[in-house]
Design an enzyme around this catalytic site. Sequence first.
Site, PDB file in Angstrom:
ATOM      1  N   ASP A   1       2.407  -1.229  18.448  1.00 20.27           N
ATOM      2  CA  ASP A   1       2.466  -0.237  17.571  1.00 20.27           C
ATOM      3  C   ASP A   1       2.830   1.099  18.002  1.00 20.27           C
ATOM      4  OD1 ASP A   1       2.360   0.604  14.571  1.00 20.27           O
ATOM      5  OD2 ASP A   1       1.030   1.754  15.410  1.00 20.27           O
TER       6      ASP A   1
ATOM      7  N   THR B   1       0.772  -0.947  -0.057  1.00 21.41           N
ATOM      8  CA  THR B   1       0.002  -0.048  -0.116  1.00 21.41           C
ATOM      9  C   THR B   1       0.925   1.166  -0.041  1.00 21.41           C
ATOM     10  OG1 THR B   1      -1.747  -1.442   1.290  1.00 21.41           O
ATOM     11  CG2 THR B   1      -1.855   1.215   1.397  1.00 21.41           C
TER      12      THR B   1
ATOM     13  N   ILE C   1       1.859  13.087   9.202  1.00 15.82           N
ATOM     14  CA  ILE C   1       2.300  14.139   9.928  1.00 15.82           C
ATOM     15  C   ILE C   1       3.731  14.425  10.195  1.00 15.82           C
ATOM     16  CG2 ILE C   1       1.771  15.433  12.305  1.00 15.82           C
ATOM     17  CD1 ILE C   1      -0.375  13.168  12.632  1.00 15.82           C
TER      18      ILE C   1
ATOM     19  N   GLU D   1      -6.184  -4.683  10.976  1.00 16.75           N
ATOM     20  CA  GLU D   1      -5.479  -5.804  10.105  1.00 16.75           C
ATOM     21  C   GLU D   1      -6.314  -7.134  10.822  1.00 16.75           C
ATOM     22  OE1 GLU D   1      -2.534  -5.632   8.716  1.00 16.75           O
ATOM     23  OE2 GLU D   1      -1.901  -3.505   9.204  1.00 16.75           O
TER      24      GLU D   1
ATOM     25  N   GLU E   1      10.438   9.447   8.558  1.00 18.85           N
ATOM     26  CA  GLU E   1       9.374  10.371   9.256  1.00 18.85           C
ATOM     27  C   GLU E   1       8.041   9.556   9.227  1.00 18.85           C
ATOM     28  OE1 GLU E   1       9.473  13.958  10.080  1.00 18.85           O
ATOM     29  OE2 GLU E   1       7.750  12.838  10.767  1.00 18.85           O
TER      30      GLU E   1
ATOM     31  N   LYS F   1       6.468   3.783  18.262  1.00 12.82           N
ATOM     32  CA  LYS F   1       6.432   5.029  17.896  1.00 12.82           C
ATOM     33  C   LYS F   1       6.583   5.963  19.118  1.00 12.82           C
ATOM     34  CE  LYS F   1       2.850   4.272  14.229  1.00 12.82           C
ATOM     35  NZ  LYS F   1       1.221   4.386  14.385  1.00 12.82           N
TER      36      LYS F   1
HETATM   37  N1  HSE Z   1      -1.400   0.392  12.355  1.00 10.78           N
HETATM   38  C1  HSE Z   1      -0.967   1.700  12.375  1.00 10.78           C
HETATM   39  C2  HSE Z   1      -2.205   2.445  12.919  1.00 10.78           C
HETATM   40  C3  HSE Z   1      -0.577   2.527  11.423  1.00 10.78           C
HETATM   41  O1  HSE Z   1      -3.092   2.008  13.085  1.00 10.78           O
HETATM   42  O2  HSE Z   1      -2.093   3.516  13.262  1.00 10.78           O
HETATM   43  C4  HSE Z   1       0.894   2.228  10.943  1.00 10.78           C
HETATM   44  O3  HSE Z   1       1.651   2.664  11.727  1.00 10.78           O
END
Ligand code: HSE
Length: 447
Positions: free
Chosen positions: A207, A19, A142, A196, A135, A211
Amino acid sequence: MSSNASVAPVGVGLIGLGTIGTGVAKVLAENAAVIEQRLGFPLRLVRIADLDLETDRGVDLSEIRFDSDSDGLIADPEVDIVIELIGGYGIAKKITLAAIDAGKHVVTANKALLALHGEEIFGAAQGKGVDVAFEAAVGGGIPVLRAVREGLAANQIESVLGILNGTTNYVLTEMERTGEAFDEVLKRAQELGYAEADPTFDVDGIDAAHKLALLAAMAFGAKMTFEDIPTEGIRGLLPIDFEMAEHLGYRLKLLGIAKSLHDADGSPRIDARIHPTMVPADSMLANVDGAMNAVAVTGNAVGPTLYYGAGAGELPTASAVVGDLMEIAREIRRGRAGRVAPLSYPANELVALPLAGTGELFGRCYLRFTALDRPGVLAHITGALGERGVGIESVFQEGHAEEGDSVPVVMLTHPAREEAIREAIDEIDRHSHVTEPTRLIRIEEEL
Ligand code: HSE
């Protein structure tokens, strides 16, 4: 543009045509003119490697060499910058290190890889004099990493608080809107493509922890991996939590929180965590809905700042990837990489700062007990809290359960140390009239 015709293009090779990769090919094609005008020379996608050579991605690849040979792509002298969009920790790590070893700059959206193996990858890049840019790894489109790394570089960063995961923000927004249970909303989110098939990384907060590890490293110069961060996801939240949040003037968000702390002797520590949080309903973060992301960064000179936008998706994420390509292309033309260290601080300036434990947190908490509806239960719960100095601000129990059934009992505590609240919960949950583990939701007032 014709004035730049003599300046040779910078060549880009893309590994992983999913994607985001498709989005990158589209942005590079559709925005070629403005990209060239801004750079003063063209950025050319010369080669793509992916195992799937059949699927029509809806983008014209006729001018681009497209095969499954990622080694060949990395070795190709026409490729100056390699984009890694495979994801995961395995092959992606090999490809990234191989590209660096070949002297190629790397652009990636792979937060998982960098949040676990960042030190090794950035170290290898420094050794080879190449850039690694990412980034797109945080907040999708963003440009929040660039803001922290460069725009706010003059500040001592005090805090970073963010809605860093769009999937969970969508699920929370829908649970609040519809009153439906987590499983029902998650299923619909999967059908609509917001979540997912295996939602673990998103719903369990992993996730977001990836970050936050990158953001906290950049904000505080802290060596950290996502495994250091106490992480709690959104499973187990019930419709009653949303009803009570609304009643109390809050909204429920999965927040990534990183704050700079100082001990009495002035030595620095970091408070970093991911968990569902009640935030004041009129705060800006409370009003970030659906799959959107937002990050609030406070610096000692600038004060509070806020970054909002699409945290995922083909074109928003591609926007960040191509922005990185342009930045590196400028460096290539300038003849020198490494203008800014990937994590803002040079590797030798990053330090392993101690992390505050969640037991040290001090604030109001929302507690949901599930107990049999019997005389004395409430007295036991308030007694266990009271013995540890935890005051109760309000208690809610609606309805009446049949003999043998449980009811939710919700309490809001006065500001208290979390260690004391946890100790009380441990004692309360051992009692036979408490039928489910108690849920604690932290309240963040200062947003
Ligand atoms: N799976 C992440 C989200 C997006 O739902 O924000 C990719 O970092």
